[in-house]
Design an enzyme around this catalytic site. Sequence first.
Site, PDB file in Angstrom:
ATOM      1  N   LYS A 278       0.826  -1.054   0.055  1.00  0.00           N
ATOM      2  CA  LYS A 278      -0.107   0.003  -0.007  1.00  0.00           C
ATOM      3  C   LYS A 278       0.862   1.272  -0.105  1.00  0.00           C
ATOM      4  O   LYS A 278       1.738   1.410   1.011  1.00  0.00           O
ATOM      5  CB  LYS A 278      -1.045   0.141   1.292  1.00  0.00           C
ATOM      6  CG  LYS A 278      -1.697   1.179   1.535  1.00  0.00           C
ATOM      7  CD  LYS A 278      -2.575   1.274   2.757  1.00  0.00           C
ATOM      8  CE  LYS A 278      -3.200   2.696   2.840  1.00  0.00           C
ATOM      9  NZ  LYS A 278      -3.964   2.607   4.309  1.00  0.00           N
ATOM     10  N   ASP A 283      -2.434  10.420   3.453  1.00  0.00           N
ATOM     11  CA  ASP A 283      -4.013  10.068   3.582  1.00  0.00           C
ATOM     12  C   ASP A 283      -4.726  10.929   4.626  1.00  0.00           C
ATOM     13  O   ASP A 283      -4.313  10.887   5.746  1.00  0.00           O
ATOM     14  CB  ASP A 283      -3.958   8.513   4.351  1.00  0.00           C
ATOM     15  CG  ASP A 283      -5.398   8.108   4.342  1.00  0.00           C
ATOM     16  OD1 ASP A 283      -6.291   8.622   3.906  1.00  0.00           O
ATOM     17  OD2 ASP A 283      -5.638   7.126   5.214  1.00  0.00           O
ATOM     18  N   LYS A 290     -10.154  12.980   7.917  1.00  0.00           N
ATOM     19  CA  LYS A 290      -9.616  12.662   9.416  1.00  0.00           C
ATOM     20  C   LYS A 290      -9.797  14.010  10.196  1.00  0.00           C
ATOM     21  O   LYS A 290      -9.499  15.029   9.919  1.00  0.00           O
ATOM     22  CB  LYS A 290      -8.389  12.139   9.473  1.00  0.00           C
ATOM     23  CG  LYS A 290      -8.131  10.792   8.740  1.00  0.00           C
ATOM     24  CD  LYS A 290      -6.582  10.588   8.699  1.00  0.00           C
ATOM     25  CE  LYS A 290      -6.245   9.242   7.849  1.00  0.00           C
ATOM     26  NZ  LYS A 290      -7.018   7.920   8.241  1.00  0.00           N
ATOM     27  N   ASP A 300       1.596   6.440   5.276  1.00  0.00           N
ATOM     28  CA  ASP A 300       0.623   5.227   4.786  1.00  0.00           C
ATOM     29  C   ASP A 300       1.288   4.840   3.738  1.00  0.00           C
ATOM     30  O   ASP A 300       0.505   4.148   2.873  1.00  0.00           O
ATOM     31  CB  ASP A 300      -0.599   6.424   4.590  1.00  0.00           C
ATOM     32  CG  ASP A 300      -1.871   5.266   4.742  1.00  0.00           C
ATOM     33  OD1 ASP A 300      -1.588   4.213   5.335  1.00  0.00           O
ATOM     34  OD2 ASP A 300      -2.962   5.764   4.518  1.00  0.00           O
ATOM     35  N   ASP A 359     -12.085   7.169   3.738  1.00  0.00           N
ATOM     36  CA  ASP A 359     -10.758   6.957   4.413  1.00  0.00           C
ATOM     37  C   ASP A 359     -10.390   5.550   4.512  1.00  0.00           C
ATOM     38  O   ASP A 359      -9.319   5.306   5.029  1.00  0.00           O
ATOM     39  CB  ASP A 359     -11.076   7.577   5.732  1.00  0.00           C
ATOM     40  CG  ASP A 359      -9.871   7.538   6.300  1.00  0.00           C
ATOM     41  OD1 ASP A 359      -8.829   7.718   5.858  1.00  0.00           O
ATOM     42  OD2 ASP A 359      -9.893   7.859   7.724  1.00  0.00           O
ATOM     43  N   GLU A 361      -9.391   3.639   2.272  1.00  0.00           N
ATOM     44  CA  GLU A 361      -8.950   3.709   0.718  1.00  0.00           C
ATOM     45  C   GLU A 361      -7.774   2.764   0.421  1.00  0.00           C
ATOM     46  O   GLU A 361      -7.808   2.153  -0.727  1.00  0.00           O
ATOM     47  CB  GLU A 361      -8.124   5.321   0.515  1.00  0.00           C
ATOM     48  CG  GLU A 361      -6.899   5.449   0.915  1.00  0.00           C
ATOM     49  CD  GLU A 361      -6.766   5.299   2.523  1.00  0.00           C
ATOM     50  OE1 GLU A 361      -7.679   5.611   3.223  1.00  0.00           O
ATOM     51  OE2 GLU A 361      -5.606   5.016   2.786  1.00  0.00           O
ATOM     52  N   ARG A 363      -7.543  -0.399   0.884  1.00  0.00           N
ATOM     53  CA  ARG A 363      -7.948  -1.636   0.476  1.00  0.00           C
ATOM     54  C   ARG A 363      -8.260  -1.320  -0.958  1.00  0.00           C
ATOM     55  O   ARG A 363      -8.441  -2.539  -1.664  1.00  0.00           O
ATOM     56  CB  ARG A 363      -9.108  -2.262   1.436  1.00  0.00           C
ATOM     57  CG  ARG A 363     -10.445  -1.313   1.338  1.00  0.00           C
ATOM     58  CD  ARG A 363     -11.247  -1.661   2.444  1.00  0.00           C
ATOM     59  NE  ARG A 363     -10.602  -1.118   3.654  1.00  0.00           N
ATOM     60  CZ  ARG A 363     -11.307  -1.170   5.143  1.00  0.00           C
ATOM     61  NH1 ARG A 363     -12.438  -1.845   5.181  1.00  0.00           N
ATOM     62  NH2 ARG A 363     -10.529  -0.777   6.152  1.00  0.00           N
TER      63      ARG A 363
HETATM   64 MN    MN Z   1      -4.722   4.906   4.920  1.00  0.00          MN
HETATM   65 MN    MN Z   2      -7.256   6.150   5.181  1.00  0.00          MN
END
Ligand code: MN
Ligand code: MN
Length: 514
Positions: A278, A283, A290, A300, A359, A361, A363
Amino acid sequence: MTSLLDILAEADRLPTVTLDGGDDGGEQPTGPWGLVIGVRAESGRPVVVDPHARLDPATREALTGSLETLAEDWKGVAVIVAAPAGSLYDFFTLTALDDADPAADATVRLRRAAGSAARASTRVAALTFALPVDSAAEVRAIIEGALLGGYSYPGIHRPGADASTLRTVQIDVIVGSTQADDADVTAAIVAARSTRLARTLIDLPPNLLYPSSFAKVAEELAGAEGLDVHIRDADALRAEGFGGLIGVGQGSEHEPALVRVDYVPEAPARAHLAFVGKGITYDAGGINLKLSEQDYMNFDMSGAAAVLAAVLACARLRLPVRVTAWMALAENVPSGTSQRPSDVITLFDGTTVEVRDTDAEGRLVLADAIVAATAEHPDIVVDIATLTGAQQIGLGDRVSALMANDDNLAHDLAGLATSADERVWRMPLTVDLAEGLRSRVADIANKADRPGGMLTAALFLEHFVSRAEHVPRWAHLDICGPAINRKKPYGFTPLGGTGVGGRTLLALAQHVSG
Ligand code: MN
Ligand code: MN
């Protein structure tokens, strides 16, 4: 502005490492020279451990005396003690060999002790490690610990600023009668280098490291090792139907990218591994912004950093295994073009996804990359991601979560991760929780209820693994907590990006290589 490659090169400047099996102490360095000595409790009192007889009786006595004046809680720390006049060394670094962690075997303890010693020994020209070693694995652990504990992020500074005091450090490891040789030194250096690269990538700020610049870095580094690099930019992703990467990245001025780095060994490959990382370079959560904890959100992309580091390490060690690394890169920020909660997007395999939460995201980009990876029919797929806050809530900052569709793979990975001191704990893929991912408007939703959030994220990924034409052995590593150290340095781990996971992936490739 210094280029990213210059910063990475500075962080990659390594000390020379030599094995010292004799009594002559090697060549006298020009500059402060320290001897690293272990300390262990005997009958509740700290004693110096000098298996290679590097201390004369008077010095040993003086050091033993100075231990009494050290901090009461001396376990897990390293301290500097000035050497008495006339000593060969300028100072001694005393490092604790005991460890409160029952999961730490001798190799793990030595890596931590060497890391603490290197971290404490600033402004040195040379360090000689006179720690007790019984095997080549322990020698490798000391070298890894020294190179990882001695790492610090160089930072971004104005031109000409005297920011870096990084000097040439020589590390001698006294090996005694172990069977360690130059191949062990190389293996340890390559492993440590990979973790250091991942750390630097994680610590780079998100205005400099974004999908296209990250892709260029990967191209340069992998190209230098002669590896095949293929970059899909936003146009290619759109044309081919990578709806997850496009959906997540469409709100940012920095367009998403999917990077594939392929290492094909000269020797016949024993197996084909695919590592999927990933790579959200920042993020903010997207439209589901967030509300707190936005600091560190450049971390991230730690999974993508780990897979790049791992494939480079496999190539440098010429392992007889094929490794394909996939880096799913995007920036997740809110704007007028961002994907919305309630959007329905179509991922690379045709599955439609209801975006319940922008959020969630990671996956989405991972699913696209996993589908692309499985299409090449690898034997094993391991994805690694800072995927869920639930992982951190459940397991904390030192233990990552492991989920898998294969018990043998899970068992192997757990053991290898423990040896690498990148601990994991296996979590279940409980089928009943998958019901929470059912959608009224699409094939699947990207988020279920809050309970079991770490598990439903993995179940979402498993949906795509299980739909592959040839279902591979698959494992998923959720490294959300352990990927970054926000508190204080410990052992061989600095503040900031830890680079966790990369040495476990390397160890898996080494394990499969036989
Ligand atoms: Mn993330
Ligand atoms: Mn996220």
